[in-house]
Motif scaffolding. Structure first.
Motif, PDB file in Angstrom:
ATOM      1  N   LYS A  17       0.831  -1.206   0.000  1.00 42.49           N
ATOM      2  CA  LYS A  17       0.000   0.000   0.000  1.00 42.49           C
ATOM      3  C   LYS A  17       0.864   1.254   0.000  1.00 42.49           C
ATOM      4  O   LYS A  17       0.576   2.229  -0.717  1.00 42.49           O
ATOM      5  N   ALA A  18       1.943   1.241   0.780  1.00 37.90           N
ATOM      6  CA  ALA A  18       2.846   2.392   0.826  1.00 37.90           C
ATOM      7  C   ALA A  18       3.508   2.613  -0.526  1.00 37.90           C
ATOM      8  O   ALA A  18       3.643   3.751  -0.996  1.00 37.90           O
ATOM      9  N   ALA A  20       2.301   1.931  -3.356  1.00 38.62           N
ATOM     10  CA  ALA A  20       1.306   2.425  -4.303  1.00 38.62           C
ATOM     11  C   ALA A  20       0.958   3.892  -4.060  1.00 38.62           C
ATOM     12  O   ALA A  20       0.242   4.494  -4.850  1.00 38.62           O
ATOM     13  N   GLY A  21       1.480   4.455  -2.973  1.00 36.50           N
ATOM     14  CA  GLY A  21       1.162   5.827  -2.606  1.00 36.50           C
ATOM     15  C   GLY A  21       2.177   6.833  -3.101  1.00 36.50           C
ATOM     16  O   GLY A  21       3.072   6.521  -3.892  1.00 36.50           O
ATOM     17  N   PRO A  22       2.080   8.075  -2.611  1.00 34.51           N
ATOM     18  CA  PRO A  22       2.865   9.173  -3.165  1.00 34.51           C
ATOM     19  C   PRO A  22       4.245   9.405  -2.544  1.00 34.51           C
ATOM     20  O   PRO A  22       4.972  10.295  -2.993  1.00 34.51           O
ATOM     21  N   ALA A  23       4.608   8.652  -1.512  1.00 30.09           N
ATOM     22  CA  ALA A  23       5.895   8.904  -0.855  1.00 30.09           C
ATOM     23  C   ALA A  23       7.048   8.728  -1.833  1.00 30.09           C
ATOM     24  O   ALA A  23       7.037   7.823  -2.667  1.00 30.09           O
ATOM     25  N   GLY A  24       8.049   9.583  -1.711  1.00 28.03           N
ATOM     26  CA  GLY A  24       9.211   9.456  -2.572  1.00 28.03           C
ATOM     27  C   GLY A  24       9.948   8.155  -2.346  1.00 28.03           C
ATOM     28  O   GLY A  24      10.380   7.496  -3.299  1.00 28.03           O
ATOM     29  N   VAL A  25      10.114   7.774  -1.074  1.00 29.35           N
ATOM     30  CA  VAL A  25      10.781   6.524  -0.702  1.00 29.35           C
ATOM     31  C   VAL A  25       9.972   5.857   0.401  1.00 29.35           C
ATOM     32  O   VAL A  25       9.473   6.530   1.310  1.00 29.35           O
ATOM     33  N   VAL A  26       9.824   4.544   0.313  1.00 26.54           N
ATOM     34  CA  VAL A  26       9.183   3.754   1.362  1.00 26.54           C
ATOM     35  C   VAL A  26      10.282   3.062   2.165  1.00 26.54           C
ATOM     36  O   VAL A  26      11.094   2.319   1.601  1.00 26.54           O
TER      37      VAL A  26
END
Length: 274
Positions: A17-18, A20-26
């Motif tokens: 889920k992370a 698939a989201g907008p964060a630059g880096v997970v």
């Protein structure tokens, strides 16, 4: 603006889920987010995740002075070449970072300073080896080690990390997580203070924090207009603008840096800082 989002390594659905989201880096976390009894399973999940290149993934391993950390390094170090690197907790020595670099050749290292000793050695940690790509604070552990009650007690530590990063030729550091994840107003205020101190971007522990971080770190329209005025006056030596602002080369450099921040896409991580 630069954003990082933590996700627990033992919960692959949250990691997906992370991603698939907008964060630059997970940041896939093997350390604080994983209970001792789940460490082996979490490590196996990371090994499976890294079966394909993951340029937006950074792995936070356990302290390499522990058996968990040594197991992480053996299993994951060779797999991290296609990632955004390894986040190294509890960094307290240059020698320890060089050991990790040998076990994970070609992988960017991102040490976290989380103790008084690490803070005293911040520049040595930042310059430990060419693999070190950034330096940051782990503020929850540092706060406990120093015995300070709130963010005001971390002001000197934050400035120390900003200075160490700059002196070492590293990118400006990202702020540590804001643990009261439902307090978005407090997060925004903390981000604004961090930006004023020289931080660029912030790590999050919940997706709801990401837009707040983005907004707080993105230059305002007024700041952009003022920076454009300064840049337009560049090359004329030391001059005063009509509004009374004094412009010299140092002011121009700062204005250009602000405009570069403003032009960066949402979530984007500057080269070398992932």
């Amino acid at each position: 603006m630069p954003t990082w989002l933590y996700a627990p390594a033992d919960r692959p659905a949250l990691v997906a889920k992370a991603l698939a989201g907008p964060a630059g880096v997970v940041i896939v976390d093997l350390e604080d987010a994983v209970a001792p009894g789940d460490k082996d399973r979490a490590r196996a999940e990371v090994v499976a995740l890294l079966a394909t290149p993951r340029p937006r993934v950074q792995i936070r391993i356990n302290d390499v002075r522990t058996p968990y950390g040594q197991a992480d390094l053996r299993a994951i170090g060779p797999l991290c070449a296609g990632t955004a690197g390894i986040r190294v907790p509890k960094a307290e020595s240059a020698a320890g970072l060089r050991e990790i670099a040998l076990a994970a050749p070609g992988v960017a290292l991102h040490p976290l300073v989380e103790s008084a000793l690490g803070l005293e050695l911040a520049y040595e940690i930042a310059t430990a080896c060419p693999a070190v790509a950034s330096i940051g604070l782990g503020e929850a552990d540092l706060r406990a080690d120093l015995g300070v009650a709130d963010e005001t007690g971390l002001a000197w530590a934050r400035s120390r990390i900003v200075v160490a990063a700059r002196a070492a030729g590293l990118p400006a550091p990202a702020q540590s997580v804001y643990t009261a994840f439902r307090d978005l107003e407090g997060l925004a205020a903390s981000c604004r203070a961090g930006r004023a101190m020289g931080f660029r971007g912030r790590a999050a522990i919940h997706p709801a924090q990401l837009p707040v971080i983005e907004a707080a770190y993105r230059p305002t329209e007024e700041e952009i207009a003022a920076a454009n005025q300064v840049v337009a006056a560049a090359g004329a030596g030391a001059v005063a603008l009509p509004d009374g602002r004094f412009v010299d080369e140092a002011v121009v450099r700062q204005a250009r840096a602000l405009l570069a921040d403003a032009a960066r896409p949402s979530g984007a991580i500057p080269a070398g800082t992932a």
